[in-house]
Design a protein around this motif. Structure first.
Motif, short mmCIF file in Angstrom:
data_model
loop_
_atom_site.label_atom_id
_atom_site.label_comp_id
_atom_site.label_asym_id
_atom_site.label_seq_id
_atom_site.Cartn_x
_atom_site.Cartn_y
_atom_site.Cartn_z
N ILE A 15 -63.95 -122.89 -13.85
CA ILE A 15 -64.47 -122.99 -14.91
C ILE A 15 -64.41 -121.96 -16.20
N PHE A 16 -63.31 -121.00 -17.01
CA PHE A 16 -63.71 -119.96 -18.61
C PHE A 16 -64.23 -120.19 -18.36
N SER A 17 -65.61 -119.83 -18.88
CA SER A 17 -66.61 -120.05 -19.67
C SER A 17 -67.80 -118.84 -20.22
N LYS A 18 -68.02 -119.14 -21.16
CA LYS A 18 -69.22 -117.57 -21.96
C LYS A 18 -69.96 -118.19 -21.38
N PRO A 38 -68.06 -125.97 -9.39
CA PRO A 38 -67.13 -125.28 -9.88
C PRO A 38 -66.95 -123.56 -9.93
N TYR A 39 -65.89 -122.92 -9.90
CA TYR A 39 -66.10 -121.32 -10.33
C TYR A 39 -66.54 -121.44 -10.94
N ILE A 40 -67.60 -120.46 -11.61
CA ILE A 40 -67.62 -119.81 -13.08
C ILE A 40 -67.87 -119.11 -13.36
N LEU A 56 -55.36 -117.84 -22.19
CA LEU A 56 -55.46 -119.15 -22.46
C LEU A 56 -55.41 -120.09 -23.15
N SER A 57 -55.88 -119.11 -24.60
CA SER A 57 -55.13 -119.79 -25.84
C SER A 57 -53.29 -119.73 -26.19
N LYS A 58 -52.74 -119.23 -24.91
CA LYS A 58 -51.40 -119.19 -25.15
C LYS A 58 -50.92 -119.41 -24.25
N MET A 59 -51.18 -119.79 -22.67
CA MET A 59 -51.22 -121.01 -21.93
C MET A 59 -51.57 -122.54 -22.63
N GLY A 60 -52.16 -122.96 -23.23
CA GLY A 60 -52.00 -123.81 -23.97
C GLY A 60 -53.45 -125.09 -24.13
N CYS A 61 -54.11 -124.07 -23.51
CA CYS A 61 -55.60 -124.27 -24.33
C CYS A 61 -56.32 -125.18 -24.99
N SER A 62 -56.57 -126.10 -25.47
CA SER A 62 -56.91 -126.27 -27.15
C SER A 62 -57.49 -125.52 -27.64
N ALA A 63 -58.59 -125.58 -26.77
CA ALA A 63 -59.10 -124.66 -26.97
C ALA A 63 -59.66 -123.13 -26.28
N PRO A 64 -60.05 -122.29 -26.38
CA PRO A 64 -59.18 -120.93 -25.80
C PRO A 64 -60.88 -121.36 -24.34
N ILE A 65 -61.98 -121.63 -25.07
CA ILE A 65 -63.27 -122.07 -23.25
C ILE A 65 -64.18 -123.40 -23.95
N PRO A 66 -64.41 -124.10 -23.26
CA PRO A 66 -64.63 -124.00 -21.98
C PRO A 66 -62.63 -123.94 -21.51
N ALA A 67 -62.32 -123.71 -20.79
CA ALA A 67 -60.50 -124.15 -19.82
C ALA A 67 -60.66 -124.62 -18.34
N PHE A 69 -59.54 -125.38 -14.87
CA PHE A 69 -58.84 -125.21 -14.11
C PHE A 69 -59.09 -126.21 -13.10
N ILE A 70 -58.14 -127.02 -11.90
CA ILE A 70 -58.20 -127.83 -10.65
C ILE A 70 -57.19 -127.83 -9.85
N GLY A 71 -57.36 -126.85 -9.24
CA GLY A 71 -56.67 -127.21 -7.47
C GLY A 71 -55.39 -125.74 -8.28
N GLY A 72 -56.11 -124.83 -9.45
CA GLY A 72 -54.73 -124.37 -9.65
C GLY A 72 -53.83 -124.50 -10.28
N GLN A 73 -54.55 -125.86 -11.52
CA GLN A 73 -53.74 -126.81 -12.58
C GLN A 73 -54.57 -126.24 -13.77
N LEU A 74 -54.33 -125.65 -15.09
CA LEU A 74 -54.53 -125.74 -16.47
C LEU A 74 -55.05 -126.98 -16.71
N ILE A 75 -56.19 -127.53 -16.76
CA ILE A 75 -56.69 -129.17 -17.12
C ILE A 75 -56.77 -129.63 -19.07
N GLY A 76 -57.02 -128.02 -18.85
CA GLY A 76 -57.43 -128.42 -20.95
C GLY A 76 -58.84 -127.71 -20.60
N SER A 77 -59.23 -127.76 -22.30
CA SER A 77 -61.09 -128.16 -22.20
C SER A 77 -61.49 -129.23 -22.26
N THR A 78 -62.31 -129.34 -23.71
CA THR A 78 -63.56 -130.16 -23.67
C THR A 78 -62.25 -132.21 -23.43
#
Length: 102
Positions: A15-18, A38-40, A56-67, A69-78
């Motif tokens: 989880i990419f977080s603030k 998770p690794y935070i 993260l925004s360019k990768m398609g995350c609807s909101a940049p955080i939290p972003a 990833f499960i098994g190396g794949q971007l799942i998304g945000s909240t």
């Protein structure tokens, strides 16, 4: 961004977080409640945090955080995580990473 790819591939659940984000905290709690630690990666404590957020925004995350990833794949945000959780699909994705304690 190489750092995102490296962290998400080296750790099962990332989880990419603030540190000041209450929504990020809630997503982290959800994962802990279902038995995943998770690794935070707190981007506000990373000198490259702004670049990570943009990437993260360019990768398609609807909101940049939290972003998430499960098994190396971007799942998304909240929204994506909660939709998967409410549909019952999140646990299937997390099954390989569940701790044996739960």
């Amino acid at each position: 961004m190489e750092k995102i790819t490296r962290l998400s591939s080296e750790n099962g659940v990332v989880i990419f977080s603030k540190s000041t984000c209450c929504i990020c905290y809630a997503v982290n709690v959800l994962f802990n409640e279902v038995g995943v630690s998770p690794y935070i990666h707190e981007i506000d404590h990373d000198p490259e945090g702004k670049e990570i957020e943009k990437a993260l925004s360019k990768m398609g995350c609807s909101a940049p955080i939290p972003a998430v990833f499960i098994g190396g794949q971007l799942i998304g945000s909240t929204n994506e995580v909660m939709s998967l959780h409410l549909s019952g699909s999140l646990l299937n994705l997390l099954r390989p990473y569940l701790s044996s304690v739960h």
